[in-house]
Design a protein around this motif. Sequence first.
Motif, short mmCIF file in Angstrom:
data_model
loop_
_atom_site.label_atom_id
_atom_site.label_comp_id
_atom_site.label_asym_id
_atom_site.label_seq_id
_atom_site.Cartn_x
_atom_site.Cartn_y
_atom_site.Cartn_z
N GLY A 1 64.81 16.07 3.00
CA GLY A 1 63.80 14.46 3.42
C GLY A 1 62.25 14.93 4.19
N ASP A 2 62.08 16.49 4.99
CA ASP A 2 61.01 16.20 5.32
C ASP A 2 59.64 16.73 4.81
OD1 ASP A 2 59.43 17.51 7.30
OD2 ASP A 2 60.95 18.31 8.56
N ARG A 3 58.19 15.23 4.87
CA ARG A 3 57.30 15.82 4.71
C ARG A 3 56.44 17.08 5.28
NH1 ARG A 3 57.02 12.98 -0.35
NH2 ARG A 3 58.64 11.41 -0.49
N THR A 4 56.76 17.60 6.27
CA THR A 4 55.91 18.30 7.27
C THR A 4 55.01 19.35 5.86
OG1 THR A 4 57.50 18.17 8.64
CG2 THR A 4 55.76 20.50 8.65
N PHE A 5 55.15 19.77 5.07
CA PHE A 5 55.03 20.87 3.88
C PHE A 5 54.34 20.10 2.51
CE2 PHE A 5 57.66 23.53 7.09
CZ PHE A 5 56.20 24.14 7.28
N SER A 6 53.86 18.87 3.12
CA SER A 6 53.79 18.09 1.45
C SER A 6 52.19 18.72 1.33
CB SER A 6 54.24 16.29 1.71
OG SER A 6 55.09 16.33 1.50
N PRO A 7 51.49 18.36 1.85
CA PRO A 7 49.74 19.13 1.51
C PRO A 7 50.47 20.51 0.93
CG PRO A 7 50.03 18.35 4.18
CD PRO A 7 51.99 17.97 3.42
N LEU A 8 50.55 21.15 1.78
CA LEU A 8 50.62 22.58 1.24
C LEU A 8 51.06 22.75 -0.07
CD1 LEU A 8 50.29 25.61 1.48
CD2 LEU A 8 52.70 26.44 2.20
N MET A 9 52.55 21.78 -0.76
CA MET A 9 52.93 22.04 -1.52
C MET A 9 52.03 21.09 -3.12
SD MET A 9 56.01 24.18 -0.84
CE MET A 9 56.20 23.44 -3.02
N GLU A 10 51.15 20.37 -2.10
CA GLU A 10 50.32 19.81 -2.88
C GLU A 10 49.06 20.65 -3.59
OE1 GLU A 10 49.39 16.04 -1.00
OE2 GLU A 10 50.92 15.00 -1.36
N TYR A 11 48.38 21.37 -2.64
CA TYR A 11 47.32 22.51 -2.54
C TYR A 11 48.18 23.35 -3.60
CZ TYR A 11 44.89 26.59 -2.36
OH TYR A 11 44.70 27.70 -3.00
N LEU A 12 49.33 23.96 -3.70
CA LEU A 12 49.69 24.57 -4.54
C LEU A 12 50.77 23.88 -6.26
CD1 LEU A 12 52.53 26.45 -2.54
CD2 LEU A 12 50.07 27.15 -3.31
N ASN A 13 50.63 23.01 -5.90
CA ASN A 13 50.91 22.36 -7.32
C ASN A 13 49.19 21.62 -7.88
OD1 ASN A 13 53.35 21.69 -8.12
ND2 ASN A 13 53.70 21.67 -5.66
N ALA A 14 48.50 21.72 -7.44
CA ALA A 14 46.70 21.07 -7.26
C ALA A 14 46.27 22.74 -7.80
CB ALA A 14 46.19 21.01 -6.63
N THR A 15 46.37 23.67 -7.49
CA THR A 15 45.83 25.28 -7.91
C THR A 15 46.86 25.42 -9.16
OG1 THR A 15 45.74 25.46 -6.11
CG2 THR A 15 45.86 27.62 -7.53
N ASN A 16 48.03 25.16 -9.26
CA ASN A 16 48.55 25.59 -10.21
C ASN A 16 48.32 24.75 -11.84
OD1 ASN A 16 51.63 26.92 -11.84
ND2 ASN A 16 51.46 24.64 -11.76
N ALA A 17 47.49 23.89 -11.46
CA ALA A 17 47.12 23.09 -13.13
C ALA A 17 45.88 24.06 -13.50
CB ALA A 17 46.24 21.91 -12.38
N VAL A 18 45.21 25.08 -12.51
CA VAL A 18 44.04 26.20 -12.87
C VAL A 18 44.34 26.96 -13.31
CG1 VAL A 18 41.71 26.57 -12.73
CG2 VAL A 18 42.88 23.91 -11.58
#
Length: 355
Positions: A226-243
Motif C-alpha cells: 500500500g506504499d505509493r512512493t513509486f506511483s509517479p514512476l508508474m504513472e509515467y510508465l503507464n502514460a508512455t505506454n499509451a504511445v
Amino acid sequence: MRMIEAVMRWGSPAIWRANNKFYAALFAYLLVALPVAIYWRIPIDVRLYNEGFWVFGFAVAVILFSWISIRVMLGRQDNVFSAIKEKLLENELAERIIKGLPVMLVLPVFFSIFTSMKDGINRIVPFYADKAIMEIDRSLHGGFDAWQILPQIFEIGAVTFVLNFFYNLWFVIMFVVLFCVTFSAGSERLRSQYLVAFVLTWGLLGNLAATVFSSVGPAFVLPFYGDRTFSPLMEYLNATNAVYPIWALYAQGMLLANAALDGPRMGSGISAFPSLHVAIATLNAVYLWRFGGLVRWTGVVFLIATQIGSVQLAWHYGIDGYASMLATPIIWVVAGRIAAAGGSRASDIVQVESR
C-alpha cells in the motif's frame, strides 16, 4: 567418421571432466533447494522450460549454421556442401556436441527448479525488506530514489521504449552466450568457470540472497504494502505506454497475477534484491572482457543499459544492481578456483586426444 571417433572418446576421463565441475555445482544447488522445497511445501515443476528452451536452442543452432554456410558460399567454393562439411569439421563440431549436449539436457530442469524456488520465496520469508532497502537506496543517492536522479533524457517516451527493448533483449543475450560457452571448444578451464559461475549466480543471488532479503521492488510496493512512493514512476510508465509499448508493464501485471495462483509458471516469482538481470549481465561482461574490441565493450554497455533499465522500468532499486555488480565478480573468482582444481591435466589430455 569424425563423429564416431568423438563418441568413442566420450568414455575417456578427460571428456567427462569437461563437465564435472558444472554438475558438481548443479548437484550442490539441488542438495539445498529440494529439501527446502519439501520443508516449506513449495511446488516444483521441472518441465516449465522444456519446450521453450529447446525451441530457442534450435533457433540459435540454425542461425549459427546459416552464418557458417553463408560465409562458405561467399567464398565461391566449387562444392558448397563439401566445403560446409569441412568448415564444420574444422570447428570441431562433433567434439562440441559431445561435450555440450549433456549440459544442455539438464539446463531446462535447472531453470524450472530455480523458478519454482523463486516463486516460493514468500512462503519461506514473507516480503519485508523493501522499506529498509528504499532507505539505504536513498542514502546512496542523496536522499532521492534512484530513478529520480537519472538524466532527463530517460523521461522521454521513445528513450524509455528503447531502454525497455534492450532490457528484454537480456533473455536473448543470456541464452546466446550460454549456448556459445556450452558448445565452445577453446579453454576448458574458462568454459568450466563460466558454467559454474552461472549456476552459482542463479542459486546464491537469485534464490538464497533473494530469500534472505525478501523484497518485491518499486513496481509492486503499492499492491503488496500500500506504499505509493513509486506511483509517479508508474504513472509515467503507464502514460508512455499509451504511445510506445512498455512491455515491462505487461510482464509486471503477469507476475502480479501469477503471485495470486498456487504453483510456479514460466517466468513467475517476484524478487527485487539483488537483481539477477544485472548479475547475469555482469557475469557476461566479465566473461566477454577478455575478447577485447567490440565484444568487450558490447558487454559493458549492455550491463550499463540493464542497470539503468532495471531502475527506470520500476523493476529494481538502484542498490539491487549495485549489490549484483559487487557479488558477481566474487562468484566469478570462486568459480575460477573451482574450475582450476585438477583441471589443467584434464585440459592437457583433451588436447592430446583431439590430435
